[in-house]
Design an enzyme around this catalytic site. Structure first.
Site, PDB file in Angstrom:
ATOM      1  N   HIS A 282      41.117  45.219  52.427  1.00 56.83           N
ATOM      2  CA  HIS A 282      40.895  44.171  51.434  1.00 56.83           C
ATOM      3  C   HIS A 282      39.425  43.744  51.407  1.00 56.83           C
ATOM      4  CE1 HIS A 282      43.820  41.779  48.930  1.00 56.83           C
ATOM      5  NE2 HIS A 282      42.724  41.065  48.689  1.00 56.83           N
ATOM      6  N   ASP A 313      39.111  52.106  50.015  1.00 58.61           N
ATOM      7  CA  ASP A 313      38.143  51.082  49.604  1.00 58.61           C
ATOM      8  C   ASP A 313      37.746  50.236  50.795  1.00 58.61           C
ATOM      9  OD1 ASP A 313      39.680  48.694  49.965  1.00 58.61           O
ATOM     10  OD2 ASP A 313      40.321  48.643  47.878  1.00 58.61           O
TER      11      ASP A 313
HETATM   12  C1  LIG Z   1      36.672  38.545  44.589  1.00 64.01           C
HETATM   13  C2  LIG Z   1      37.705  39.500  45.054  1.00 64.01           C
HETATM   14  C3  LIG Z   1      39.007  39.346  44.624  1.00 64.01           C
HETATM   15  C4  LIG Z   1      39.982  40.255  45.029  1.00 64.01           C
HETATM   16  N1  LIG Z   1      41.250  40.109  44.541  1.00 64.01           N
HETATM   17  C5  LIG Z   1      42.186  41.024  44.865  1.00 64.01           C
HETATM   18  C6  LIG Z   1      43.485  40.951  44.306  1.00 64.01           C
HETATM   19  O1  LIG Z   1      43.778  40.056  43.521  1.00 64.01           O
HETATM   20  N2  LIG Z   1      44.381  41.886  44.661  1.00 64.01           N
HETATM   21  C7  LIG Z   1      44.074  42.904  45.530  1.00 64.01           C
HETATM   22  O2  LIG Z   1      44.901  43.746  45.822  1.00 64.01           O
HETATM   23  N3  LIG Z   1      42.832  43.001  46.064  1.00 64.01           N
HETATM   24  C8  LIG Z   1      41.892  42.101  45.744  1.00 64.01           C
HETATM   25  N4  LIG Z   1      40.637  42.204  46.264  1.00 64.01           N
HETATM   26  C9  LIG Z   1      40.326  43.319  47.169  1.00 64.01           C
HETATM   27  C10 LIG Z   1      39.808  44.508  46.374  1.00 64.01           C
HETATM   28  O3  LIG Z   1      40.798  45.065  45.564  1.00 64.01           O
HETATM   29  C11 LIG Z   1      39.269  45.605  47.287  1.00 64.01           C
HETATM   30  O4  LIG Z   1      40.262  45.965  48.214  1.00 64.01           O
HETATM   31  C12 LIG Z   1      38.002  45.185  48.029  1.00 64.01           C
HETATM   32  O5  LIG Z   1      37.187  44.395  47.220  1.00 64.01           O
HETATM   33  C13 LIG Z   1      37.244  46.425  48.467  1.00 64.01           C
HETATM   34  O6  LIG Z   1      36.111  46.095  49.194  1.00 64.01           O
HETATM   35  P1  LIG Z   1      34.651  46.007  48.563  1.00 64.01           P
HETATM   36  O7  LIG Z   1      34.576  44.720  47.839  1.00 64.01           O
HETATM   37  O8  LIG Z   1      33.775  46.042  49.752  1.00 64.01           O
HETATM   38  O9  LIG Z   1      34.478  47.196  47.648  1.00 64.01           O
HETATM   39  C14 LIG Z   1      39.649  41.314  45.890  1.00 64.01           C
HETATM   40  C15 LIG Z   1      38.331  41.476  46.308  1.00 64.01           C
HETATM   41  C16 LIG Z   1      37.367  40.593  45.901  1.00 64.01           C
HETATM   42  C17 LIG Z   1      35.948  40.816  46.362  1.00 64.01           C
END
Ligand SMILES: Cc1cc2nc3c(=O)[nH]c(=O)nc-3n(C[C@H](O)[C@H](O)[C@H](O)COP(=O)(O)O)c2cc1C
Length: 396
Positions: A282, A313
């Protein structure tokens, strides 16, 4: 004001986003959880991997184009779901989705998005994936699945790594948690960013009020100021493999689980009929002691083999990161913050810039490593790598 032309990489876009957004909003996007160890480890895991360039290979006709779930993509990348992307730009999700469609890569819409999925499907008709958070009252989630089906989304990503709400203390301090509280500190933050107020907040207000979770079932749609507990919004600690079985029956398209960290879970997901597995912590936003996705990847890719498509990711900031993930067994990566920084700076154009920057860097990496095609990115390009078992097998 920063021009996009002055941004040469994702770090520049991040700096520009920081200058544009209120502190509470920027921190919400940018930071991790607790002591932010997982956030740092995600980057460290990429950075300690070294690549061996290969000399004297004609790579003048190289291409990053490949397929993902049998359909073409211009590069092995898709956009990760990021809830409340609509706070960094007016209907930020739509801007991001349009950029992804133009770049010919998939876009994932989050359950917590502020643009209705119907509008995304209508205005950004690229490859669309829908991310699902699950309500305790499952029927509410089933309603969303049916809606996504009707809108023609090709994939459903069920997020399985958010068993309980993460401990993001800075959000509470900034007054930027749920419900959003207009504390003195939050008010001052917001007032320091008049451009964001006029181009983002004011536009929502002119359209009828604070941004809402437009993809929640109708009677649950509430603004960011409403206490989510009032509606018992998302209680996820009862989610289990039985749910995956049900989702598999309900969803005829591509089914993925997002947030897998261990090989036995990955294999089980494939056995339960998942087509894809997203190795993810995440983005270091949930459990602070979580293993970095890149460290977890080799074992998972090894265990899953051809049973499902492995995507990674968490921490991708450079095109070379994609090459490293592919060399360790991923088929593609998702970007969360990297493309969100771009969106925060200039909407669709900014998201496009982020994608282009990463694309160019991957292209360079392929050229240096002597790879003409994406499937030529193998463990062979990794320095000091002796097998496919654990990241610990790296020298140094
Ligand atoms: C602002 C923000 C909101 C996110 N919201 C969700 C979400 O609603 N559902 C989800 O599965 N992952 C969510 N994520 C996680 C992303 O899908 C992803 O796993 C993560 O951002 C990957 O890491 P990175 O930001 O270093 O690329 C969120 C990430 C961020 C930065």
């Amino acid at each position: 004001m920063v021009a996009l032309d002055d941004c040469y990489n994702i770090h520049d876009l991040r700096d520009a986003a920081r200058r544009r957004l209120p502190k509470g909003v920027f921190d919400f996007f940018d930071r991790g959880t607790e002591d932010e160890v997982a956030l740092a480890n995600n980057r460290a895991a990429f950075e300690r991997i070294k690549l061996k360039h290969r000399a004297l290979v004609d790579v003048s006709k190289r291409s990053m184009a490949t397929t993902l779930f049998g359909k073409p993509v211009s590069m092995p990348m898709a956009i990760a779901p990021t809830g409340v992307a609509g706070m960094c730009w007016y209907h930020g999700e739509l801007e991001l989705a349009k950029a992804a469609a133009a770049a010919k890569i998939p876009f994932t819409l989050a359950t917590g998005a502020m643009t209705p999925m119907e509008e995304i499907a209508e205005k950004a008709p690229g490859r669309l994936w829908f991310q699902l958070y699950v309500w305790e009252k499952r029927e509410l989630s089933y309603e969303l699945i049916e809606r996504a089906k009707r809108c023609g989304f090709e994939a459903l990503l069920v997020t399985v790594d958010t068993t309980v709400g993460p401990n993001r203390e800075y959000n509470a301090r900034n007054g930027f948690h749920q419900p959003f509280r207009l504390t003195r500190r939050a008010t001052i933050d917001v007032m320091k960013r008049p451009r964001w107020v006029s181009t983002v907040l004011a536009r929502y207000l002119m359209q009828g009020g604070l941004p809402k979770y437009e993809n929640y079932p109708k009677h649950l749609q509430h603004s960011i100021r409403t206490d989510p507990n009032v509606h018992a919004i998302m209680k996820r600690d009862s989610l289990s493999w039985e749910d995956i079985k049900i989702f598999r029956k309900m969803w005829p398209g591509i089914l993925m689980v997002k947030g897998i960290n261990r090989p036995d879970d990955a294999v089980k997901a494939a056995e339960y009929g998942c087509d894809g597995i997203v190795v993810s912590n995440h983005g270091g936003r949930n459990m602070d002691s979580a293993v970095a996705s890149m460290d977890a990847l080799p074992e998972i890719a090894e265990a899953v083999g051809e049973k499902a498509t492995v995507i990674l990711d968490s921490g991708v900031r450079r095109g070379s990161d994609i090459a490293k993930a592919l060399a360790l067994g991923a088929k593609a990566v998702l970007t969360g913050r990297a493309t969100l920084y771009g969106t925060s700076v200039a909407g669709q154009a900014g998201a496009m810039k982020a994608i282009d920057v990463i694309r160019k860097e991957l292209d360079n990496t392929m050229a240096y490593c002597g790879c003409n095609r994406v499937d030529e990115i193998t463990p062979d390009i990794l320095f000091g790598y002796y097998g496919r078992n654990t990241a610990a097998q790296f020298v140094g």
